[in-house]
Design a protein around this motif. Sequence first.
Motif, PDB file in Angstrom:
ATOM      1  N   ARG A 119       0.851  -1.188   0.044  1.00 54.55           N
ATOM      2  CA  ARG A 119      -0.104  -0.183  -0.037  1.00 54.55           C
ATOM      3  C   ARG A 119       0.938   1.297   0.106  1.00 54.55           C
ATOM      4  O   ARG A 119       0.268   2.093  -0.627  1.00 54.55           O
ATOM      5  N   PHE A 120       1.950   1.099   0.640  1.00 54.01           N
ATOM      6  CA  PHE A 120       2.842   2.391   0.798  1.00 54.01           C
ATOM      7  C   PHE A 120       3.439   2.527  -0.670  1.00 54.01           C
ATOM      8  O   PHE A 120       3.649   3.641  -1.165  1.00 54.01           O
ATOM      9  N   ALA A 121       3.855   1.414  -1.331  1.00 51.52           N
ATOM     10  CA  ALA A 121       4.700   1.459  -2.696  1.00 51.52           C
ATOM     11  C   ALA A 121       3.538   1.867  -3.540  1.00 51.52           C
ATOM     12  O   ALA A 121       3.941   2.928  -4.408  1.00 51.52           O
ATOM     13  N   GLU A 122       2.289   1.690  -3.411  1.00 49.33           N
ATOM     14  CA  GLU A 122       1.272   2.135  -4.410  1.00 49.33           C
ATOM     15  C   GLU A 122       1.211   3.715  -4.243  1.00 49.33           C
ATOM     16  O   GLU A 122       0.862   4.510  -5.517  1.00 49.33           O
ATOM     17  N   ARG A 123       1.321   4.238  -3.347  1.00 46.43           N
ATOM     18  CA  ARG A 123       1.348   5.820  -3.130  1.00 46.43           C
ATOM     19  C   ARG A 123       2.671   6.434  -3.329  1.00 46.43           C
ATOM     20  O   ARG A 123       2.743   7.724  -3.046  1.00 46.43           O
ATOM     21  N   GLY A 124       3.682   5.595  -3.484  1.00 50.76           N
ATOM     22  CA  GLY A 124       5.215   6.106  -3.681  1.00 50.76           C
ATOM     23  C   GLY A 124       5.495   6.449  -2.191  1.00 50.76           C
ATOM     24  O   GLY A 124       6.446   7.668  -2.300  1.00 50.76           O
ATOM     25  N   ALA A 145      -4.778  -2.231   6.901  1.00 47.12           N
ATOM     26  CA  ALA A 145      -3.661  -1.622   6.399  1.00 47.12           C
ATOM     27  C   ALA A 145      -3.690  -0.691   5.329  1.00 47.12           C
ATOM     28  O   ALA A 145      -3.053   0.225   5.357  1.00 47.12           O
ATOM     29  N   ALA A 146      -5.081  -0.914   4.210  1.00 46.75           N
ATOM     30  CA  ALA A 146      -5.113   0.157   3.401  1.00 46.75           C
ATOM     31  C   ALA A 146      -5.422   1.683   4.169  1.00 46.75           C
ATOM     32  O   ALA A 146      -5.211   2.526   3.745  1.00 46.75           O
ATOM     33  N   ALA A 147      -6.237   1.428   5.103  1.00 41.50           N
ATOM     34  CA  ALA A 147      -6.977   2.635   5.808  1.00 41.50           C
ATOM     35  C   ALA A 147      -5.890   3.374   6.518  1.00 41.50           C
ATOM     36  O   ALA A 147      -5.491   4.675   6.280  1.00 41.50           O
ATOM     37  N   VAL A 148      -4.805   2.793   7.183  1.00 42.76           N
ATOM     38  CA  VAL A 148      -3.794   3.498   7.954  1.00 42.76           C
ATOM     39  C   VAL A 148      -2.797   4.088   6.972  1.00 42.76           C
ATOM     40  O   VAL A 148      -2.416   5.239   7.110  1.00 42.76           O
ATOM     41  N   VAL A 149      -2.594   3.580   5.989  1.00 43.37           N
ATOM     42  CA  VAL A 149      -1.647   3.892   4.719  1.00 43.37           C
ATOM     43  C   VAL A 149      -2.376   5.549   4.252  1.00 43.37           C
ATOM     44  O   VAL A 149      -1.800   6.417   3.886  1.00 43.37           O
ATOM     45  N   GLU A 150      -3.527   5.326   3.909  1.00 46.82           N
ATOM     46  CA  GLU A 150      -4.227   6.393   3.323  1.00 46.82           C
ATOM     47  C   GLU A 150      -4.408   7.366   4.366  1.00 46.82           C
ATOM     48  O   GLU A 150      -3.998   8.738   3.890  1.00 46.82           O
ATOM     49  N   THR A 151      -4.493   7.099   5.395  1.00 45.88           N
ATOM     50  CA  THR A 151      -4.395   8.280   6.671  1.00 45.88           C
ATOM     51  C   THR A 151      -3.229   9.007   6.674  1.00 45.88           C
ATOM     52  O   THR A 151      -2.886  10.189   6.702  1.00 45.88           O
ATOM     53  N   LEU A 152      -1.875   8.086   6.668  1.00 41.26           N
ATOM     54  CA  LEU A 152      -0.736   8.597   6.762  1.00 41.26           C
ATOM     55  C   LEU A 152      -0.388   9.560   5.647  1.00 41.26           C
ATOM     56  O   LEU A 152       0.066  10.712   5.440  1.00 41.26           O
TER      57      LEU A 152
END
Length: 227
Positions: free
Chosen positions: A166-171, A193-200
């Motif tokens: 998920r981090f890699a998808e967002r660079g 996992a997706a939710a916390v990465v989106e929030t960060l």
Amino acid sequence: MTARPTAPDQMRLPLQRDLPEGAEGFVVSDCNRAAVEALEDWPNLIGGVMAICGPAGCGKSRLAQIWAERVGAVALHGAEAALIDPLEIEGRPVLLDRAKDIDDETLFHLINLAQAPGGALLMVARSAPSSWTVALPDLRSRLDAVISVPMEAPDDAVLAAMLDARFAERGIRPQKDVIPYLLRRIDRSAAAAAAVVETLDALHKPVTRALAREVVDDGHETSDLFD
């Protein structure tokens, strides 16, 4: 954003190398190994019906999709299976995700079709078919006979891979201690996992452990996904 470190102690993820095309990034670990191994050669030898079962976010639908791509299965989802023309799937492997959402009669026909030469039915659900409540007696006996392979909630290796993807998808390149920190504090599911990465990502700051602590401990809008 901070650069990903290359130190020797950086977490290494045991990515599976021998899965079919389209399976890149799927991590095989203790929580899913039984299901992976059960599907490796199926339905090449026995056909019939099999189910993989586990909690939400454990990766069962992802694994089933990998299987469907490998064998060329027709993919059906829940109640929409009632709309399929049986002639389109006779003699072919079928993936039925959200299998518990289907009506009794349609499920009965799908199981019967799976017995034809070349046929197979892989069902995906949270619980084993033997525990489902059905009205048709003949369907009850068939569900009781289905081989069910469990999957568990993601363990550290799988959840770490989900976060990393998920981090890699967002660079985003988080500091090396961010993922180990999150592993101990978020729910063990793909959604968490997706939710916390989106929030960060939405904070537009370097992803450090301090920022992760702020998100998890101070109660952001995804807090219902955290332990």
